[in-house]
Structure formats: structure tokens, C-alpha cells
Write an enzyme that holds these catalytic residues in place. Structure first.
Site, short mmCIF file in Angstrom:
data_model
loop_
_atom_site.label_atom_id
_atom_site.label_comp_id
_atom_site.label_asym_id
_atom_site.label_seq_id
_atom_site.Cartn_x
_atom_site.Cartn_y
_atom_site.Cartn_z
N GLY A 31 0.82 -1.21 0.00
CA GLY A 31 0.00 0.00 0.00
C GLY A 31 0.85 1.25 0.00
O GLY A 31 2.02 1.23 -0.34
N GLY A 36 5.45 4.40 -8.76
CA GLY A 36 6.16 3.14 -9.00
C GLY A 36 5.18 1.96 -8.98
O GLY A 36 5.15 1.14 -9.89
N HIS A 37 4.35 1.91 -7.91
CA HIS A 37 3.35 0.82 -7.83
C HIS A 37 2.39 0.90 -9.02
O HIS A 37 2.00 -0.13 -9.58
CB HIS A 37 2.51 0.94 -6.56
CG HIS A 37 3.28 0.87 -5.29
ND1 HIS A 37 3.48 1.96 -4.47
CD2 HIS A 37 3.90 -0.16 -4.68
CE1 HIS A 37 4.18 1.60 -3.41
NE2 HIS A 37 4.45 0.33 -3.51
N GLY A 155 8.73 -4.44 -8.50
CA GLY A 155 9.53 -3.28 -8.86
C GLY A 155 11.02 -3.59 -8.76
O GLY A 155 11.48 -4.22 -7.79
N GLN A 156 11.77 -3.11 -9.74
CA GLN A 156 13.22 -3.34 -9.77
C GLN A 156 13.93 -2.69 -8.58
O GLN A 156 15.04 -3.06 -8.23
CB GLN A 156 13.79 -2.80 -11.08
CG GLN A 156 15.28 -3.10 -11.27
CD GLN A 156 15.90 -2.29 -12.38
OE1 GLN A 156 15.27 -2.08 -13.41
NE2 GLN A 156 17.12 -1.82 -12.16
N LYS A 157 13.29 -1.69 -7.95
CA LYS A 157 13.97 -0.99 -6.86
C LYS A 157 14.44 -1.98 -5.78
O LYS A 157 15.52 -1.85 -5.24
CB LYS A 157 13.09 0.08 -6.23
CG LYS A 157 13.88 0.91 -5.22
CD LYS A 157 13.07 1.96 -4.57
CE LYS A 157 12.11 1.40 -3.57
NZ LYS A 157 12.75 0.83 -2.37
N GLN A 161 15.08 -8.57 -3.67
CA GLN A 161 13.77 -9.22 -3.53
C GLN A 161 13.36 -9.87 -4.86
O GLN A 161 12.85 -10.99 -4.88
CB GLN A 161 12.74 -8.16 -3.09
CG GLN A 161 11.30 -8.62 -3.18
CD GLN A 161 10.34 -7.64 -2.53
OE1 GLN A 161 10.23 -7.60 -1.32
NE2 GLN A 161 9.62 -6.85 -3.31
N ARG A 195 9.11 5.10 1.81
CA ARG A 195 9.91 5.60 2.93
C ARG A 195 10.51 6.98 2.65
O ARG A 195 11.01 7.62 3.57
CB ARG A 195 11.00 4.59 3.30
CG ARG A 195 10.40 3.33 3.93
CD ARG A 195 11.46 2.38 4.47
NE ARG A 195 10.87 1.33 5.28
CZ ARG A 195 10.69 0.05 4.88
NH1 ARG A 195 11.06 -0.31 3.67
NH2 ARG A 195 10.15 -0.84 5.69
O1 PAF Z 1 7.87 -5.04 -2.13
C1 PAF Z 1 6.96 -5.02 -1.28
O2 PAF Z 1 6.18 -4.07 -1.16
C2 PAF Z 1 6.80 -6.21 -0.34
O3 PAF Z 1 8.04 -6.73 0.04
C3 PAF Z 1 5.88 -7.30 -0.91
C4 PAF Z 1 6.48 -7.92 -2.16
C5 PAF Z 1 4.53 -6.72 -1.22
C6 PAF Z 1 5.70 -8.41 0.11
O4 PAF Z 1 5.10 -7.94 1.28
#
Ligand code: PAF
Length: 284
Positions: A31, A36-37, A155-157, A161, A195
């Protein structure tokens, strides 16, 4: 058309009601959506019949002294942004939002399983946040299982991950194509992140050291200069948690003869840690 689901049973019923020939795109988020999202969601809408965006601040990926309690929760605003995007795209495609109202929807009482992908979770971010990636892979696996997507957008950022989730998909043979969407940046070049709003104006300016340094290292890499000089000089600044050039596919630091590299950095301004990276392909 946007549908909102607040419980796991509702989204499971919704997902199970969909014909098998329809493609589903998943955009997992915590959220507090920003451009970006929205670019992840936009890609999903363009490439799938139905897009599911999840909004869940996942407690298991936060360490004990991290910002889980203060992490911005802005569901109403997030829903408005999703509506606006759908209108702007004039797309008639369906968008479902899964925003569980309680952590129990994902982690019911006595939940005790964890997905852990091995050594990759212990480097870079994982060195500083030892439990972080187990939390990420566990929740993402659960979201995959609940929504059964054909395509998933990240996202690549959060580069590490992405590599970790890609590895989980491969190791567990999940029938999901992962799509890594380029970093969205503000006009000054700072990678967008929820952030960033913890930063004052002065700190926002200070934060530009992160993309500027990554770009300087990229220039050194591309011009066959010794980028270690640039790294060592940058690291005189104690705000760097790490700054490294790694194999873009494996995150291995043995990069001799490697074609695709990633320059990754984490920069800490007071309590706020900012991440950024640049992928440099076909270096050799
Ligand atoms: O990148 C994020 O916002 C989180 O790490 C994700 C992939 C939604 C998992 O909670």
C-alpha cells in the site's frame, strides 16, 4: 471495474469463479501507493484480462526495531489512485483489490510455516535485516497461492527481492511468469519509495548521493575504469550500508567475465534506509 475484497475467503471465491482461459496478473504491495506501484499495475492491466493488486503491510518482513507500526497505511487514497489509473487507461478490464483487514487473514492463529530460499537471503539487505526475506517469500508464496496468477509484477527498486522471488518461482516450479518493472524516479533522480516521506527537504537532497553515486560507478564500469576506486571513495561516507557491483542474475560478487552486472546500494539517512540499483547489461 474495481472490486474490493477484505477477507481471504472473499478473494478465494472471486478467484475460483474466474474462467480458466482468463489471464490473471498479480501486483503485491504494502500500500501507500506511488507512481512506482501504479506502473506495475499499469503493466498488469495491459498484459492480463484481470489484475489483482494486494495491499497488506506484512508484519513478518519487519524486524523488531523496524517501522511496522509507523509504516504509512493509506487505503482510501490507494483506492482513489487505482480508480484514477483505471479511468486514465480507459480500460474496461477488471481490477480486484485484496486488502485484508486483519493480519489473521494471512497468518491465522498458530501459523508456523516459513518459506526460506537459502544463501541469497543472507547477503546485502539480509545481512542487515536477517529475518526480512523469509517474511517476504512466505507472504508472496501465500499471495501466489491465494490468487493463482499467471503473471506477477515486482519493482526493480527491490532488486534482491526480485532475484529471490524469481529463485523461489524456479525452485518450487511455480507456474508464474515474473515481470520486473523499471524503477520510477522523481525529477531529481531519486527512486520512488514509500519511505521517502520520512525524509525532510534537506534529507531528500542528501539522498541524491545514492543515485548519483550509482551512476558514477556505472560510468566507470562502462568506460572500463576501475570502479573499485569510485566505490572506495564513496564509502568514505559512513551512510552507506553497502555499495557493490554484482552479477545481475545471481548476485554473486565474482563478476569476472560476467556480462550483466547490477550496481546495488543502500544508503541510510538517520533512521531511513534507502535502496537503489542500476543494471548494466552486456558489459563484455
Ligand atoms: O515489495 C513489497 O512491497 C513487499 O516486500 C511485498 C512484495 C509486497 C511483500 O510484502
Amino acid at each position: 471495474m474495481i472490486k474490493i475484497f477484505k477477507t481471504k475467503n472473499e478473494i478465494l471465491d472471486y478467484r475460483n469463479s474466474k474462467a480458466t482461459n482468463l489471464t490473471i496478473g498479480l501486483v503485491p504491495t504494502m500500500g501507500n501507493l506511488h507512481a512506482g506501484h501504479l506502473s506495475l499495475l499499469k503493466n498488469s492491466i495491459l498484459e492480463n484480462d484481470i489484475s489483482i493488486i494486494t495491499i497488506f503491510v506484512n508484519p513478518t518482513q519487519f524486524g523488531p526495531n523496524e517501522d511496522f507500526n509507523s509504516y504509512p497505511r493509506t487505503l482510501d487514497h490507494d483506492l482513489t489512485l487505482i480508480e484514477e489509473l483505471a479511468l486514465k487507461m480507459s480500460s474496461a478490464k477488471e481490477i480486484a483489490v485484496f486488502a485484508p483487514t486483519s493480519n489473521d487473514e494471512i497468518y491465522p492463529e498458530n501459523f508456523s510455516t516459513s518459506i526460506s530460499i537459502g544463501p541469497l537471503k543472507n547477503i546485502l539487505e539480509g545481512k542487515i535485516r536477517p529475518t526480512h526475506f523469509d517474511g517476504v517469500t512466505t507472504v508472496v508464496f501465500k499471495l501466489f497461492h491465494i490468487t493463482k496468477p499467471h503473471n506477477a509484477y515486482f519493482g526493480q527498486k527491490d532488486y534482491q527481492q526480485c532475484v529471490i522471488i524469481q529463485k523461489m518461482i524456479l525452485d518450487l516450479e511455480l507456474p508464474i511468469s515474473m515481470h520486473i518493472i523499471p524503477i520510477s524516479r522523481n525529477a531529481d533522480g531519486l527512486a520512488l519509495s514509500s519511505r521517502n516521506q520520512y525524509l525532510t527537504d534537506t534529507e531528500m537532497k542528501m539522498a541524491l548521493t545514492l543515485p548519483k553515486t550509482l551512476n558514477a560507478i556505472k560510468d566507470a564500469v562502462l568506460n572500463n575504469r576501475d570502479f573499485l576506486d569510485a566505490i572506495n571513495e564513496a564509502k568514505q561516507d559512513p551512510r552507506w550500508d553497502y555499495l557493490e557491483v554484482l552479477d545481475a542474475h545471481t548476485l554473486n560478487d565474482d563478476i569476472e567475465n560476467k556480462k550483466d552486472l547490477v550496481i546495488v546500494g543502500a544508503y541510510k539517512i538517520n533512521q531511513t534506509r534507502l535502496l537503489d540499483n542500476i543494471v548494466v547489461k552486456n558489459v563484455r
